[in-house]
Scaffold this motif. Structure first.
Motif, mmCIF file in Angstrom:
data_model
loop_
_atom_site.group_PDB
_atom_site.id
_atom_site.type_symbol
_atom_site.label_atom_id
_atom_site.label_comp_id
_atom_site.label_asym_id
_atom_site.label_seq_id
_atom_site.Cartn_x
_atom_site.Cartn_y
_atom_site.Cartn_z
ATOM 1 N N LEU A 1 2.655 -1.517 4.322
ATOM 2 C CA LEU A 1 2.717 -0.078 4.070
ATOM 3 C C LEU A 1 4.119 0.313 3.621
ATOM 4 N N ALA B 1 -1.790 -6.034 3.665
ATOM 5 C CA ALA B 1 -0.999 -5.115 2.843
ATOM 6 C C ALA B 1 0.122 -4.505 3.667
ATOM 7 N N THR C 1 -7.947 0.972 -3.010
ATOM 8 C CA THR C 1 -8.620 0.546 -1.791
ATOM 9 C C THR C 1 -10.100 0.933 -1.817
ATOM 10 N N THR D 1 -0.849 -5.228 10.138
ATOM 11 C CA THR D 1 -0.845 -5.676 8.750
ATOM 12 C C THR D 1 -1.148 -7.163 8.613
ATOM 13 N N CYS E 1 -3.377 1.839 -3.737
ATOM 14 C CA CYS E 1 -3.426 3.159 -3.101
ATOM 15 C C CYS E 1 -4.899 3.450 -2.815
ATOM 16 N N GLU F 1 -3.620 7.525 5.940
ATOM 17 C CA GLU F 1 -4.640 6.904 5.087
ATOM 18 C C GLU F 1 -4.726 5.404 5.373
ATOM 19 N N TYR F 2 -3.573 4.794 5.516
ATOM 20 C CA TYR F 2 -3.469 3.356 5.742
ATOM 21 C C TYR F 2 -4.219 2.925 6.997
ATOM 22 N N ASP G 1 0.874 -1.172 0.000
ATOM 23 C CA ASP G 1 0.000 0.000 0.000
ATOM 24 C C ASP G 1 0.908 1.217 0.000
ATOM 25 N N HIS H 1 -7.267 -0.583 5.191
ATOM 26 C CA HIS H 1 -6.430 -1.104 4.108
ATOM 27 C C HIS H 1 -6.775 -2.567 3.831
ATOM 28 N N VAL I 1 -11.628 -5.158 5.376
ATOM 29 C CA VAL I 1 -10.682 -4.082 5.575
ATOM 30 C C VAL I 1 -10.079 -4.201 6.964
ATOM 31 N N ARG J 1 0.015 4.416 0.076
ATOM 32 C CA ARG J 1 -0.575 5.620 0.657
ATOM 33 C C ARG J 1 0.237 6.076 1.870
#
Length: 106
Positions: free
Chosen positions: A38, A36, A88, A104, A61, A27-28, A21, A32, A98, A23
């Motif tokens: 980061l 994923a 996403t 993660t 993203c 945002e994450y 990801d 996410h 999500v 982003r």
């Protein structure tokens, strides 16, 4: 452009695909794709060596714009990278799970 549709990505994700990801952390943490990793876009050049060259890498993203440029950069670096179309946002709209926060784990 190396882009993959949501349905094909969901199948690859279900098979344990590597997802990054790109982003920003703020945002994450809001939500996410489960599992994923980061790697914010601004850090991608310094962390490209952390990614495998022998397996596909799926880049996500928010909407698919940042992931397109990230996937192009990674492909030029010899990585089998694919941008996830719709990002996403499309993943969430399709009803997929999500993960929130910095966890993660899938």
């Amino acid at each position: 452009m190396r882009e993959i549709d949501q349905r094909t990505f969901a199948a690859a994700h279900g098979d344990g695909a590597l997802v990054i990801d790109v982003r920003e952390p703020s945002e994450y943490v809001e939500g996410h794709v489960p599992g994923a990793r980061l790697i914010p876009l601004g850090q991608l050049t310094s962390r490209v060596g952390d990614l495998p060259r022998n397996a596909p890498v799926y880049v996500v993203c928010a909407s698919g714009r940042r992931s397109l440029s990230a996937a192009a950069f990674l492909a030029a670096a010899g990585i089998d990278a694919w941008s996830v179309a719709g990002g996403t946002g499309a993943w969430i709209r399709a009803g997929h799970p999500v993960t929130r926060g910095m966890n993660t784990a899938a």
